[in-house]
Design a protein around this motif. Sequence first.
Motif, PDB file in Angstrom:
ATOM      1  N   VAL A  10       0.864  -1.186   0.000  1.00 11.21           N
ATOM      2  CA  VAL A  10       0.000   0.000   0.000  1.00 11.21           C
ATOM      3  C   VAL A  10       0.896   1.230   0.000  1.00 11.21           C
ATOM      4  O   VAL A  10       1.761   1.361   0.874  1.00 11.21           O
ATOM      5  N   PRO A  11       0.724   2.135  -0.984  1.00  9.94           N
ATOM      6  CA  PRO A  11       1.640   3.289  -1.065  1.00  9.94           C
ATOM      7  C   PRO A  11       1.384   4.273   0.073  1.00  9.94           C
ATOM      8  O   PRO A  11       0.269   4.417   0.559  1.00  9.94           O
ATOM      9  N   TYR A  12       2.446   4.939   0.435  1.00  7.27           N
ATOM     10  CA  TYR A  12       2.358   5.995   1.428  1.00  7.27           C
ATOM     11  C   TYR A  12       2.262   7.350   0.711  1.00  7.27           C
ATOM     12  O   TYR A  12       2.929   7.558  -0.320  1.00  7.27           O
ATOM     13  N   THR A  45      -3.186   7.843  -3.676  1.00  9.91           N
ATOM     14  CA  THR A  45      -2.959   8.895  -2.679  1.00  9.91           C
ATOM     15  C   THR A  45      -3.470  10.211  -3.243  1.00  9.91           C
ATOM     16  O   THR A  45      -3.731  10.336  -4.448  1.00  9.91           O
ATOM     17  N   SER A  46      -3.597  11.205  -2.397  1.00 13.16           N
ATOM     18  CA  SER A  46      -4.157  12.489  -2.860  1.00 13.16           C
ATOM     19  C   SER A  46      -3.683  13.630  -1.977  1.00 13.16           C
ATOM     20  O   SER A  46      -3.258  13.424  -0.828  1.00 13.16           O
ATOM     21  N   TRP A  47      -3.767  14.833  -2.564  1.00 13.38           N
ATOM     22  CA  TRP A  47      -3.640  16.075  -1.781  1.00 13.38           C
ATOM     23  C   TRP A  47      -5.046  16.463  -1.356  1.00 13.38           C
ATOM     24  O   TRP A  47      -5.932  16.649  -2.188  1.00 13.38           O
ATOM     25  N   THR A  48      -5.230  16.599  -0.069  1.00 12.57           N
ATOM     26  CA  THR A  48      -6.559  16.909   0.456  1.00 12.57           C
ATOM     27  C   THR A  48      -6.508  18.213   1.251  1.00 12.57           C
ATOM     28  O   THR A  48      -5.616  18.400   2.082  1.00 12.57           O
ATOM     29  N   TRP A  49      -7.502  19.093   0.968  1.00 13.99           N
ATOM     30  CA  TRP A  49      -7.535  20.440   1.559  1.00 13.99           C
ATOM     31  C   TRP A  49      -8.599  20.515   2.653  1.00 13.99           C
ATOM     32  O   TRP A  49      -9.655  19.892   2.557  1.00 13.99           O
ATOM     33  N   TYR A  50      -8.288  21.351   3.660  1.00 18.49           N
ATOM     34  CA  TYR A  50      -9.213  21.561   4.773  1.00 18.49           C
ATOM     35  C   TYR A  50      -9.227  23.044   5.140  1.00 18.49           C
ATOM     36  O   TYR A  50      -8.286  23.796   4.842  1.00 18.49           O
ATOM     37  N   SER A  73      -9.248  33.713   5.946  1.00 16.57           N
ATOM     38  CA  SER A  73      -9.238  32.293   6.316  1.00 16.57           C
ATOM     39  C   SER A  73      -7.867  31.681   6.068  1.00 16.57           C
ATOM     40  O   SER A  73      -7.070  32.191   5.272  1.00 16.57           O
ATOM     41  N   THR A  74      -7.633  30.569   6.758  1.00 20.33           N
ATOM     42  CA  THR A  74      -6.428  29.766   6.543  1.00 20.33           C
ATOM     43  C   THR A  74      -6.858  28.376   6.079  1.00 20.33           C
ATOM     44  O   THR A  74      -7.796  27.784   6.638  1.00 20.33           O
ATOM     45  N   TYR A  75      -6.198  27.899   5.043  1.00 21.05           N
ATOM     46  CA  TYR A  75      -6.496  26.580   4.477  1.00 21.05           C
ATOM     47  C   TYR A  75      -5.298  25.655   4.692  1.00 21.05           C
ATOM     48  O   TYR A  75      -4.140  26.109   4.745  1.00 21.05           O
ATOM     49  N   TYR A  76      -5.585  24.377   4.777  1.00 20.36           N
ATOM     50  CA  TYR A  76      -4.565  23.381   5.107  1.00 20.36           C
ATOM     51  C   TYR A  76      -4.631  22.263   4.063  1.00 20.36           C
ATOM     52  O   TYR A  76      -5.709  21.868   3.612  1.00 20.36           O
ATOM     53  N   VAL A  77      -3.461  21.758   3.694  1.00 21.90           N
ATOM     54  CA  VAL A  77      -3.409  20.672   2.716  1.00 21.90           C
ATOM     55  C   VAL A  77      -2.395  19.626   3.189  1.00 21.90           C
ATOM     56  O   VAL A  77      -1.342  19.960   3.747  1.00 21.90           O
ATOM     57  N   ARG A  78      -2.726  18.376   2.973  1.00 17.55           N
ATOM     58  CA  ARG A  78      -1.811  17.288   3.355  1.00 17.55           C
ATOM     59  C   ARG A  78      -1.944  16.146   2.357  1.00 17.55           C
ATOM     60  O   ARG A  78      -2.914  16.054   1.599  1.00 17.55           O
ATOM     61  N   GLY A  79      -0.938  15.260   2.392  1.00 19.27           N
ATOM     62  CA  GLY A  79      -1.017  14.043   1.614  1.00 19.27           C
ATOM     63  C   GLY A  79      -1.768  12.971   2.390  1.00 19.27           C
ATOM     64  O   GLY A  79      -1.570  12.814   3.600  1.00 19.27           O
ATOM     65  N   GLU A  80      -2.641  12.253   1.686  1.00 24.02           N
ATOM     66  CA  GLU A  80      -3.439  11.226   2.355  1.00 24.02           C
ATOM     67  C   GLU A  80      -3.425   9.933   1.541  1.00 24.02           C
ATOM     68  O   GLU A  80      -3.457   9.954   0.295  1.00 24.02           O
ATOM     69  N   LEU A  85      -1.430   9.672   6.939  1.00 24.75           N
ATOM     70  CA  LEU A  85      -1.827  11.082   6.792  1.00 24.75           C
ATOM     71  C   LEU A  85      -0.612  11.914   7.155  1.00 24.75           C
ATOM     72  O   LEU A  85      -0.036  11.733   8.234  1.00 24.75           O
ATOM     73  N   THR A  86      -0.215  12.814   6.281  1.00 28.95           N
ATOM     74  CA  THR A  86       0.991  13.610   6.542  1.00 28.95           C
ATOM     75  C   THR A  86       0.636  14.876   7.317  1.00 28.95           C
ATOM     76  O   THR A  86      -0.534  15.266   7.407  1.00 28.95           O
ATOM     77  N   PRO A  87       1.653  15.548   7.868  1.00 31.04           N
ATOM     78  CA  PRO A  87       1.397  16.884   8.416  1.00 31.04           C
ATOM     79  C   PRO A  87       0.924  17.834   7.309  1.00 31.04           C
ATOM     80  O   PRO A  87       1.175  17.614   6.124  1.00 31.04           O
ATOM     81  N   CYS A  88       0.244  18.901   7.725  1.00 29.41           N
ATOM     82  CA  CYS A  88      -0.324  19.857   6.763  1.00 29.41           C
ATOM     83  C   CYS A  88       0.630  21.013   6.491  1.00 29.41           C
ATOM     84  O   CYS A  88       1.426  21.406   7.352  1.00 29.41           O
ATOM     85  N   LYS A  89       0.522  21.551   5.293  1.00 27.68           N
ATOM     86  CA  LYS A  89       1.038  22.873   4.969  1.00 27.68           C
ATOM     87  C   LYS A  89      -0.163  23.824   4.947  1.00 27.68           C
ATOM     88  O   LYS A  89      -1.274  23.419   4.580  1.00 27.68           O
TER      89      LYS A  89
END
Length: 281
Positions: A10-12, A45-50, A73-80, A85-89
């Motif tokens: 399973v890829p990370y 895998t994907s880049w997911t925004w919050y 606003s502040t938006y956050y994105v991470r790899g999933e 689940l990675t830390p967000c930028k």
Amino acid sequence: LTCSGPVPSVPYAPEPDTAWASSPGINYTCPVQLFVSGPELPSGTSWTWYEGGCGHAPAGSGESITVTPPVSSTYYVRGESPVNLTPCKEVSVSVLENLIQSHPYRVEVPYSGSPADGIRVSLIYTGCEPLDAQVSADWVTIMDCTNEQLIIVVEENLSEQIRTENIVVTGGGTTLLIPVSQEGKPLPPELSLHVEPAAITEGTFVTITATVEYGTAPYSFLWERKLSGETGFSTVKEIHGLTEPSDTLPITAPANDFTIRCTVTAEGKTAVGEIKIVVMN
């Protein structure tokens, strides 16, 4: 004895390198694009925004998304991936209040009304949603409203009173009032005649002054005289295009009584004054 094949790996998801916005500040109701960059994403895998925090409220997915934040606003994105689940930028976007300005600031209309194709008012608007214009007076009609201009038509004012109204322009969470004022229909001219000197004998140098009230320049004056015993008037002076509401007629008194008539014309309306001058013998 059972044999099984290899267990698929399973890829990370990788961690993003950076995130940024197409603009750090936007006006209210305007969209902004958010971008993320990082290592190539493995399949699955994907880049997911919050928004509201890392992993809080989903805002989209992908290398870029478009958002229209109502407030800063502040938006956050991470790899999933299914296994990590990675830390967000994070990336912040400031939302600015909108501005609406008009040129001219105030619309002043003659009593005769606007031209047939209307009056154009230029608009400066920083928002993105369409502007809307409303007016309650039935003598003002809004022909067109865009984010760049407003076109209005104003009917003729048949009253002698000045009338005023506000056009309400709204959009992007802000409102602009554009005052409209229209002058009243001018009153018809009224004419008065004054003679100097008071005592007149044959040969006296006489000055007759005509003074106009109301009416609108330019003024035209027609002076006529009728001598004693004559049945009609004859022209002695005619002048046009005066900007001042008065004129004088210098004349030498004849031997007998005479009558002076003055007709003033202003904007197609006339007033007539007549005075009999007694010559003392």
